[in-house]
Design a protein around this motif. Structure first.
Motif, PDB file in Angstrom:
ATOM      1  N   ILE A 372     -75.553  38.984 -58.820  1.00  0.00           N
ATOM      2  CA  ILE A 372     -74.115  39.431 -58.543  1.00  0.00           C
ATOM      3  C   ILE A 372     -73.515  38.194 -58.647  1.00  0.00           C
ATOM      4  CG2 ILE A 372     -72.343  40.277 -56.893  1.00  0.00           C
ATOM      5  CD1 ILE A 372     -74.616  42.245 -56.109  1.00  0.00           C
ATOM      6  N   ALA A 373     -72.316  37.874 -59.380  1.00  0.00           N
ATOM      7  CA  ALA A 373     -71.632  36.703 -59.607  1.00  0.00           C
ATOM      8  C   ALA A 373     -70.102  36.647 -58.891  1.00  0.00           C
ATOM      9  CB  ALA A 373     -71.609  36.633 -60.851  1.00  0.00           C
ATOM     10  N   GLY A 374     -69.847  37.552 -57.965  1.00  0.00           N
ATOM     11  CA  GLY A 374     -68.437  37.569 -57.507  1.00  0.00           C
ATOM     12  C   GLY A 374     -68.259  38.751 -56.180  1.00  0.00           C
ATOM     13  N   GLU A 375     -67.117  38.962 -56.030  1.00  0.00           N
ATOM     14  CA  GLU A 375     -66.913  39.947 -55.020  1.00  0.00           C
ATOM     15  C   GLU A 375     -67.002  41.183 -55.439  1.00  0.00           C
ATOM     16  OE1 GLU A 375     -63.546  40.921 -51.596  1.00  0.00           O
ATOM     17  OE2 GLU A 375     -63.157  39.170 -53.235  1.00  0.00           O
ATOM     18  N   VAL A 376     -67.505  42.135 -54.860  1.00  0.00           N
ATOM     19  CA  VAL A 376     -67.791  43.782 -55.099  1.00  0.00           C
ATOM     20  C   VAL A 376     -66.581  44.269 -54.525  1.00  0.00           C
ATOM     21  CG1 VAL A 376     -69.153  45.462 -55.353  1.00  0.00           C
ATOM     22  CG2 VAL A 376     -70.170  43.226 -55.470  1.00  0.00           C
TER      23      VAL A 376
END
Length: 398
Positions: A372-376
């Motif tokens: 995961i590479a950022g805000e969900v």
């Protein structure tokens, strides 16, 4: 009864719904909630309810007072199969089941695999993607459209309209009525013409199959036909779109489980069941009492609306050991209740499972090192919930 109360808008519930539901279950297997007043928290009693014919589809009445247009009311009465009570429910379902059967679906595995690869190829070179906007938003709707024989150039149109139709899962829905009505109007018009074409020139697709599946005893009215097609399109898009995103999210936030899957791809199907158990996208299954009926020493009077809270029942420690743990090797993960059960069990569950299995295997093979590479971001609905934005950094085996 002195029942626990659960407010779905409460910050504590929004931040940790499992803990709130577990605390409520310690007090009672039944709770009052801020949406669909009574909700069942026990897996055992929920299973009994879903098998009992004294409980039926809740009917379109659940939307009363929410500004429904005549077309929306028609769709709720004649198209939304989970809501439709007897006698029309079984008649409609039997026709759809003969056309939309597991043998037909399983024969389309290669198409689903090829589509997943095609979508992945469109973003793999960049090394990044948003799982929802780049993949999950397109994959299930394209599969369903291909099964229905929808021309490729029309799929984007269906995608936009089913996205607007998914607003039916918001409560209250009053702010979204105009968008929902416009989506329904466009879909009904499209299917009216498509059905006419298939009646004149049948093809090897689902629409042709259900036209052929009708009998003298069990036939669909024109409105039931259009409503059923819209419902299958809608159900085949949103539940799978959210659930596949949940699946990838849970695997990547539990890296040891992701590593287990990479090492043993045969765990894919069970990983999907565990995802549906641990974080179900469909969180409420509705029933209405058609007669006075008793469950767990509680008598539900005729007309009582009952919600089965699948997030709660799938976390029931009487059925699942250490239910809060996400474990893709869990032996009884398939006991999850997201698809309901009994006469109203989800007609599209075979399709959902096959779609997600084919897609998961493609992602596991192509991107074993992804993370995961950022805000969900998640949907704000207590009924149909899942990631709306899930940025990924893709990683290959190289």
């Amino acid at each position: 009864m002195d029942l626990p109360f659960i407010d779905f808008a409460d910050p504590e519930y929004l931040s940790d719904p499992v803990r709130v539901l577990q605390r409520a279950r310690q007090q009672s297997w039944l709770a009052r909630t801020s949406v669909f007043e009574l909700q069942v928290l026990s897996h055992r009693i929920a299973a009994e309810m879903m098998r009992n014919r004294m409980l039926d589809g809740p009917g379109a009445e659940i939307y009363h007072g929410q500004g429904f247009t005549p077309l929306m009311s028609k769709y709720a009465r004649e198209g939304m199969l989970p809501l439709i009570p007897e006698p029309p429910h079984d008649r409609i379902r039997n026709v759809l089941r003969r056309g939309f059967n597991p043998r037909m679906i399983l024969g389309q595995r290669k198409m689903m695999q090829d589509l997943a690869i095609e979508l992945v190829d469109s973003f793999s070179a960049s090394g990044r993607c948003d799982l929802v906007s780049d993949f999950s938003h397109h994959y299930p709707i394209t599969v369903v459209c291909r099964l229905m024989g929808i021309p490729p150039q029309d799929i984007d149109l269906f995608n936009r309209r089913t996205t607007d139709l998914s607003l039916l899962g918001r409560f209250p829905i009053d702010p979204w009525v105009s968008r929902i009505d416009a989506a329904l109007s466009g879909l009904y018009d499209y299917f009216r013409e498509l059905v006419r074409q298939r009646q004149e020139e049948p093809g090897e697709d689902f629409v042709s199959a259900i036209i052929e599946a009708q009998t003298v005893e069990e036939t669909l009215t024109e409105d039931e036909m259009f409503g059923a097609l819209v419902n299958l399109l809608f159900a085949g898009q949103d539940t799978t779109r959210f659930q596949f995103s949940w699946l990838i999210y849970q695997l990547l936030t539990h890296p040891r489980q992701w590593e287990r899957l990479i090492a043993d791809p045969g765990l894919a199907q069970n990983a999907i069941e565990e995802s549906m158990r641990h974080t179900p996208s469909q969180r409420i299954v509705l029933r209405r009492a058609v007669r006075d009926v008793e469950f767990g020493d509680v008598v539900f009077r005729t007309g009582t609306l009952i919600g089965i809270n699948t997030l709660a029942t799938n976390m029931d420690p009487e059925v699942f050991d250490s239910p809060e743990i996400f474990d893709i090797g869990r032996s009884n993960a398939s006991k999850q209740q997201i698809f309901g059960g009994g006469a109203h069990a989800c007609l599209g569950q075979v399709l959902a499972r096959v779609e997600m299995t084919e897609a998961l295997q493609v992602f596991a093979e192509r991107f074993p090192k992804m993370d995961i590479a950022g805000e969900v971001h998640f949907t704000p609905s207590p009924v149909l919930l899942g990631p709306e934005q899930l940025p990924l950094r893709l990683g290959t085996s190289a």
